[in-house]
Design an enzyme around this catalytic site. Structure first.
Site, short mmCIF file in Angstrom:
data_model
loop_
_atom_site.label_atom_id
_atom_site.label_comp_id
_atom_site.label_asym_id
_atom_site.label_seq_id
_atom_site.Cartn_x
_atom_site.Cartn_y
_atom_site.Cartn_z
N THR A 45 0.79 -1.23 0.20
CA THR A 45 -0.12 0.06 0.21
C THR A 45 0.94 1.27 -0.51
O THR A 45 0.51 1.99 -0.47
CB THR A 45 -0.83 0.08 1.34
OG1 THR A 45 -1.89 -1.47 1.86
CG2 THR A 45 -1.55 0.62 0.92
N TYR A 133 4.94 -12.67 5.03
CA TYR A 133 3.31 -11.76 4.04
C TYR A 133 2.93 -12.83 3.07
O TYR A 133 3.39 -12.50 1.92
CB TYR A 133 3.82 -10.28 3.77
CG TYR A 133 3.13 -9.42 3.14
CD1 TYR A 133 1.44 -9.92 3.18
CD2 TYR A 133 3.27 -8.77 2.29
CE1 TYR A 133 0.55 -10.09 2.14
CE2 TYR A 133 2.12 -8.32 1.78
CZ TYR A 133 0.82 -7.71 1.74
OH TYR A 133 -0.25 -7.75 0.90
N LYS A 161 1.26 -12.52 8.06
CA LYS A 161 0.25 -11.51 7.22
C LYS A 161 -0.76 -12.07 6.61
O LYS A 161 0.21 -12.45 5.60
CB LYS A 161 0.52 -9.83 6.68
CG LYS A 161 -0.85 -9.53 5.93
CD LYS A 161 0.50 -8.38 5.28
CE LYS A 161 -1.31 -7.54 4.65
NZ LYS A 161 -0.98 -6.11 4.04
N ILE A 203 -4.10 -5.92 8.88
CA ILE A 203 -3.06 -5.22 8.66
C ILE A 203 -4.02 -4.18 7.56
O ILE A 203 -3.96 -5.13 6.73
CB ILE A 203 -1.78 -5.54 7.73
CG1 ILE A 203 -1.02 -5.94 9.00
CG2 ILE A 203 -0.83 -4.83 7.22
CD1 ILE A 203 0.10 -6.94 8.57
#
EC number: 4.3.3.7
Length: 297
Positions: A45, A133, A161, A203
Protein backbone atom coordinates in the site's frame (compact mmCIF):
# COMPACT_ATOMS: atom_id res chain seq x y z
CA UNK A 1 3.81 -8.59 20.18
CA UNK A 2 1.65 -7.16 17.37
CA UNK A 3 -2.14 -7.33 17.42
CA UNK A 4 -5.24 -5.31 16.70
CA UNK A 5 -5.42 -2.63 14.03
CA UNK A 6 -2.22 -2.22 12.05
CA UNK A 7 -2.42 0.23 9.18
CA UNK A 8 -0.81 -0.47 5.81
CA UNK A 9 0.21 3.16 5.46
CA UNK A 10 0.05 4.97 2.13
CA UNK A 11 3.10 6.95 1.01
CA UNK A 12 1.93 10.52 0.29
CA UNK A 13 3.47 12.45 -2.60
CA UNK A 14 3.43 16.04 -3.77
CA UNK A 15 2.16 17.14 -7.17
CA UNK A 16 5.58 16.40 -8.71
CA UNK A 17 5.58 12.86 -7.36
CA UNK A 18 8.14 13.42 -4.61
CA UNK A 19 7.59 12.17 -1.07
CA UNK A 20 5.45 14.65 0.88
CA UNK A 21 6.87 14.72 4.40
CA UNK A 22 4.22 17.16 5.62
CA UNK A 23 1.41 14.76 4.72
CA UNK A 24 3.35 11.77 6.05
CA UNK A 25 3.69 13.46 9.43
CA UNK A 26 -0.04 14.25 9.43
CA UNK A 27 -0.87 10.61 8.69
CA UNK A 28 1.32 9.30 11.50
CA UNK A 29 -0.18 11.74 14.01
CA UNK A 30 -3.68 10.75 12.83
CA UNK A 31 -2.97 7.10 13.64
CA UNK A 32 -1.49 7.87 17.03
CA UNK A 33 -4.55 9.99 17.88
CA UNK A 34 -7.00 7.35 16.67
CA UNK A 35 -5.41 4.43 18.54
CA UNK A 36 -4.02 2.41 15.64
CA UNK A 37 -1.84 -0.31 17.19
CA UNK A 38 1.05 -0.21 14.70
CA UNK A 39 2.07 1.17 11.30
CA UNK A 40 3.41 -0.71 8.29
CA UNK A 41 5.77 1.64 6.49
CA UNK A 42 6.45 1.02 2.78
CA UNK A 43 4.50 -2.15 2.20
CA UNK A 44 2.42 -2.80 -0.91
CA UNK A 45 0.00 0.00 0.00
CA UNK A 46 3.01 2.27 0.53
CA UNK A 47 4.05 1.79 -3.11
CA UNK A 48 7.23 -0.09 -2.32
CA UNK A 49 7.43 -1.25 -5.94
CA UNK A 50 7.88 2.27 -7.30
CA UNK A 51 10.11 3.85 -4.65
CA UNK A 52 13.84 3.81 -5.23
CA UNK A 53 16.11 2.41 -2.52
CA UNK A 54 16.90 5.77 -0.95
CA UNK A 55 13.23 6.77 -0.90
CA UNK A 56 12.27 3.43 0.62
CA UNK A 57 14.67 3.92 3.52
CA UNK A 58 13.90 7.62 3.91
CA UNK A 59 10.14 7.07 4.19
CA UNK A 60 10.71 4.49 6.93
CA UNK A 61 13.11 6.79 8.80
CA UNK A 62 10.76 9.78 8.58
CA UNK A 63 7.86 7.62 9.75
CA UNK A 64 9.93 6.61 12.77
CA UNK A 65 10.78 10.24 13.45
CA UNK A 66 7.15 11.36 13.33
CA UNK A 67 6.01 8.40 15.42
CA UNK A 68 8.38 9.49 18.20
CA UNK A 69 8.13 6.05 19.84
CA UNK A 70 4.38 6.54 20.41
CA UNK A 71 3.41 3.77 17.97
CA UNK A 72 5.38 0.73 16.71
CA UNK A 73 6.70 0.96 13.14
CA UNK A 74 7.03 -2.21 11.08
CA UNK A 75 9.11 -1.78 7.94
CA UNK A 76 8.33 -3.41 4.64
CA UNK A 77 11.64 -5.03 3.75
CA UNK A 78 10.59 -7.72 1.29
CA UNK A 79 12.09 -8.26 -2.14
CA UNK A 80 12.13 -10.96 -4.79
CA UNK A 81 15.90 -11.06 -4.34
CA UNK A 82 16.91 -12.57 -1.01
CA UNK A 83 20.15 -10.57 -0.91
CA UNK A 84 18.25 -7.28 -1.36
CA UNK A 85 15.88 -8.09 1.48
CA UNK A 86 18.79 -8.96 3.76
CA UNK A 87 20.59 -5.74 2.81
CA UNK A 88 17.60 -3.53 3.63
CA UNK A 89 16.87 -5.42 6.85
CA UNK A 90 20.44 -5.00 8.08
CA UNK A 91 20.42 -1.33 7.09
CA UNK A 92 17.44 -0.80 9.41
CA UNK A 93 18.65 -2.91 12.33
CA UNK A 94 19.59 0.03 14.54
CA UNK A 95 16.88 2.38 13.27
CA UNK A 96 14.33 1.72 15.99
CA UNK A 97 11.80 -0.22 13.92
CA UNK A 98 9.82 -2.82 15.84
CA UNK A 99 9.96 -5.46 13.12
CA UNK A 100 9.89 -6.25 9.42
CA UNK A 101 7.15 -7.33 7.03
CA UNK A 102 8.52 -9.68 4.38
CA UNK A 103 6.44 -10.41 1.31
CA UNK A 104 6.92 -13.65 -0.61
CA UNK A 105 9.19 -13.14 -3.64
CA UNK A 106 7.08 -11.91 -6.55
CA UNK A 107 7.30 -12.70 -10.27
CA UNK A 108 10.09 -15.30 -10.04
CA UNK A 109 7.69 -17.85 -8.45
CA UNK A 110 9.98 -19.87 -6.15
CA UNK A 111 9.14 -23.38 -5.00
CA UNK A 112 8.18 -24.07 -1.37
CA UNK A 113 11.82 -25.01 -0.74
CA UNK A 114 12.91 -21.73 -2.30
CA UNK A 115 10.46 -19.81 -0.11
CA UNK A 116 11.69 -21.64 2.97
CA UNK A 117 15.34 -20.90 2.20
CA UNK A 118 14.55 -17.27 1.33
CA UNK A 119 12.91 -16.53 4.68
CA UNK A 120 15.40 -18.71 6.57
CA UNK A 121 18.29 -16.69 5.14
CA UNK A 122 16.67 -13.39 6.12
CA UNK A 123 15.85 -14.66 9.60
CA UNK A 124 19.40 -15.82 10.20
CA UNK A 125 20.81 -12.44 9.11
CA UNK A 126 19.11 -10.39 11.83
CA UNK A 127 17.60 -10.33 15.30
CA UNK A 128 14.69 -8.14 14.17
CA UNK A 129 11.24 -9.74 14.45
CA UNK A 130 10.00 -10.92 11.05
CA UNK A 131 6.40 -11.18 9.84
CA UNK A 132 5.85 -13.32 6.77
CA UNK A 133 3.49 -11.91 4.16
CA UNK A 134 1.49 -14.15 1.83
CA UNK A 135 -0.55 -12.49 -0.92
CA UNK A 136 -0.73 -15.01 -3.79
CA UNK A 137 -2.94 -12.96 -6.12
CA UNK A 138 -0.28 -10.25 -6.29
CA UNK A 139 2.93 -12.27 -6.16
CA UNK A 140 2.19 -15.38 -8.20
CA UNK A 141 3.29 -17.73 -5.42
CA UNK A 142 1.60 -19.15 -2.35
CA UNK A 143 3.32 -19.76 0.99
CA UNK A 144 1.68 -23.01 2.10
CA UNK A 145 0.78 -23.85 5.72
CA UNK A 146 3.38 -26.61 5.93
CA UNK A 147 6.13 -24.18 4.90
CA UNK A 148 4.85 -21.58 7.36
CA UNK A 149 5.05 -24.21 10.11
CA UNK A 150 8.71 -24.88 9.30
CA UNK A 151 9.52 -21.18 9.30
CA UNK A 152 7.66 -20.58 12.57
CA UNK A 153 10.39 -22.57 14.33
CA UNK A 154 12.81 -19.66 13.88
CA UNK A 155 12.63 -17.54 17.02
CA UNK A 156 12.46 -14.20 15.20
CA UNK A 157 9.84 -15.27 12.66
CA UNK A 158 6.96 -14.24 14.86
CA UNK A 159 3.92 -14.21 12.61
CA UNK A 160 2.14 -14.15 9.28
CA UNK A 161 0.10 -11.60 7.37
CA UNK A 162 -2.32 -13.76 5.42
CA UNK A 163 -3.95 -12.11 2.42
CA UNK A 164 -4.74 -15.39 0.70
CA UNK A 165 -8.46 -14.86 1.31
CA UNK A 166 -8.77 -18.48 2.43
CA UNK A 167 -10.29 -18.43 5.93
CA UNK A 168 -9.92 -22.19 6.27
CA UNK A 169 -6.19 -21.63 6.65
CA UNK A 170 -6.51 -19.89 10.00
CA UNK A 171 -7.22 -23.05 11.99
CA UNK A 172 -4.95 -25.10 9.75
CA UNK A 173 -1.97 -22.84 10.43
CA UNK A 174 -2.83 -22.50 14.14
CA UNK A 175 -2.70 -26.27 14.47
CA UNK A 176 0.83 -26.35 13.04
CA UNK A 177 2.55 -23.49 14.90
CA UNK A 178 3.24 -22.57 18.52
CA UNK A 179 0.60 -20.62 20.42
CA UNK A 180 2.61 -17.38 20.35
CA UNK A 181 2.82 -17.26 16.54
CA UNK A 182 0.82 -14.23 15.37
CA UNK A 183 -1.77 -14.54 12.61
CA UNK A 184 -2.87 -11.26 11.06
CA UNK A 185 -5.43 -10.80 8.31
CA UNK A 186 -4.39 -8.90 5.21
CA UNK A 187 -7.93 -8.52 3.90
CA UNK A 188 -10.28 -5.88 5.31
CA UNK A 189 -13.42 -7.57 4.00
CA UNK A 190 -12.83 -10.83 5.90
CA UNK A 191 -10.73 -9.52 8.81
CA UNK A 192 -13.45 -9.80 11.46
CA UNK A 193 -14.15 -13.42 10.52
CA UNK A 194 -10.40 -14.04 10.56
CA UNK A 195 -10.15 -12.72 14.13
CA UNK A 196 -13.17 -14.76 15.22
CA UNK A 197 -11.39 -17.88 13.96
CA UNK A 198 -8.41 -17.10 16.17
CA UNK A 199 -6.50 -14.37 14.35
CA UNK A 200 -4.78 -11.54 16.19
CA UNK A 201 -5.77 -8.54 14.10
CA UNK A 202 -5.62 -6.98 10.66
CA UNK A 203 -3.13 -5.11 8.53
CA UNK A 204 -5.66 -2.72 7.10
CA UNK A 205 -5.94 -0.51 4.03
CA UNK A 206 -9.27 0.94 5.18
CA UNK A 207 -7.64 2.15 8.41
CA UNK A 208 -5.85 4.84 6.39
CA UNK A 209 -9.11 6.84 6.44
CA UNK A 210 -11.14 5.04 9.13
CA UNK A 211 -8.51 4.45 11.80
CA UNK A 212 -10.78 4.71 14.81
CA UNK A 213 -13.38 2.42 13.27
CA UNK A 214 -10.88 -0.35 12.55
CA UNK A 215 -9.23 0.09 15.95
CA UNK A 216 -12.59 -0.23 17.71
CA UNK A 217 -13.62 -3.28 15.66
CA UNK A 218 -10.37 -5.05 16.53
CA UNK A 219 -10.52 -4.10 20.20
CA UNK A 220 -14.07 -5.41 20.52
CA UNK A 221 -13.36 -8.58 18.55
CA UNK A 222 -10.21 -9.44 20.49
CA UNK A 223 -12.23 -9.00 23.69
CA UNK A 224 -14.80 -11.45 22.34
CA UNK A 225 -17.53 -8.88 21.72
CA UNK A 226 -18.29 -9.86 18.14
CA UNK A 227 -21.84 -8.55 18.23
CA UNK A 228 -20.73 -4.94 18.70
CA UNK A 229 -17.75 -5.42 16.38
CA UNK A 230 -20.05 -6.62 13.60
CA UNK A 231 -22.39 -3.66 14.04
CA UNK A 232 -19.52 -1.30 13.25
CA UNK A 233 -18.07 -3.53 10.55
CA UNK A 234 -21.40 -3.71 8.71
CA UNK A 235 -21.24 0.04 8.21
CA UNK A 236 -17.83 -0.31 6.55
CA UNK A 237 -18.62 -3.16 4.14
CA UNK A 238 -19.34 -0.95 1.14
CA UNK A 239 -16.24 1.13 1.89
CA UNK A 240 -14.03 -1.98 2.07
CA UNK A 241 -15.28 -3.09 -1.33
CA UNK A 242 -14.96 0.33 -2.99
CA UNK A 243 -11.36 0.66 -1.81
CA UNK A 244 -10.52 -2.35 -3.97
CA UNK A 245 -12.56 -1.43 -7.07
CA UNK A 246 -9.23 -0.52 -8.63
CA UNK A 247 -5.78 -1.76 -7.74
CA UNK A 248 -4.63 -0.81 -4.23
CA UNK A 249 -3.48 1.87 -3.38
CA UNK A 250 -5.23 3.88 -6.12
CA UNK A 251 -8.61 4.27 -4.32
CA UNK A 252 -7.23 4.75 -0.81
CA UNK A 253 -4.89 7.54 -1.90
CA UNK A 254 -7.77 9.39 -3.52
CA UNK A 255 -9.93 8.86 -0.43
CA UNK A 256 -7.20 10.12 1.91
CA UNK A 257 -6.84 13.23 -0.22
CA UNK A 258 -10.61 13.73 -0.31
CA UNK A 259 -10.90 13.81 3.49
CA UNK A 260 -7.87 16.08 3.82
CA UNK A 261 -5.31 13.70 5.27
CA UNK A 262 -2.88 14.16 2.36
CA UNK A 263 -2.35 17.04 -0.06
CA UNK A 264 -2.57 15.13 -3.35
CA UNK A 265 -3.56 11.69 -4.60
CA UNK A 266 -0.45 11.55 -6.79
CA UNK A 267 0.56 7.99 -7.56
CA UNK A 268 3.46 6.74 -9.65
CA UNK A 269 3.19 4.99 -12.96
CA UNK A 270 2.31 2.34 -13.89
CA UNK A 271 -0.45 3.05 -11.34
CA UNK A 272 -2.95 5.65 -12.53
CA UNK A 273 -5.51 8.03 -11.02
CA UNK A 274 -8.86 6.73 -9.79
CA UNK A 275 -11.64 6.66 -12.40
CA UNK A 276 -14.32 9.34 -12.04
CA UNK A 277 -17.14 6.82 -11.59
CA UNK A 278 -15.29 5.25 -8.66
CA UNK A 279 -14.57 8.67 -7.15
CA UNK A 280 -18.30 9.37 -7.17
CA UNK A 281 -19.15 6.15 -5.33
CA UNK A 282 -16.34 6.55 -2.81
CA UNK A 283 -17.31 10.15 -2.12
CA UNK A 284 -20.87 9.05 -1.41
CA UNK A 285 -19.93 6.42 1.19
CA UNK A 286 -17.28 8.63 2.80
CA UNK A 287 -19.86 11.38 3.24
CA UNK A 288 -22.40 8.91 4.58
CA UNK A 289 -19.92 7.66 7.19
CA UNK A 290 -18.86 11.26 7.87
CA UNK A 291 -15.21 10.28 7.55
CA UNK A 292 -14.57 13.65 5.95
CA UNK A 293 -15.55 15.17 9.30
CA UNK A 294 -13.32 12.74 11.21
CA UNK A 295 -16.28 11.46 13.19
CA UNK A 296 -16.59 8.01 14.67
CA UNK A 297 -19.83 6.06 14.28
Amino acid sequence: MFKGSIVALITPMDIKGNICKKSLKKLVKYHIKNKTNAIISVGTTGESATLNKNEHTNVIMHTLEYADEKIPIIAGTGSNATSESILLTKKLELSGISGCLNITPYYNKPTQEGLYLHFKSISESTDLPQILYNVPHRTGCDLLPQTIAKLAKFKNIIGLKDASGDLSRVNQIKSLVNKNFILISGDDTTALDFIQLGGNGVISVTANIAARHISKICKLALAGNFYKARKINEKLKILHNLLFKETNPIPIKWAAKYIGLIETDKIRLPMTQLLDKNKKNLKKIINLLQLNKNKFL
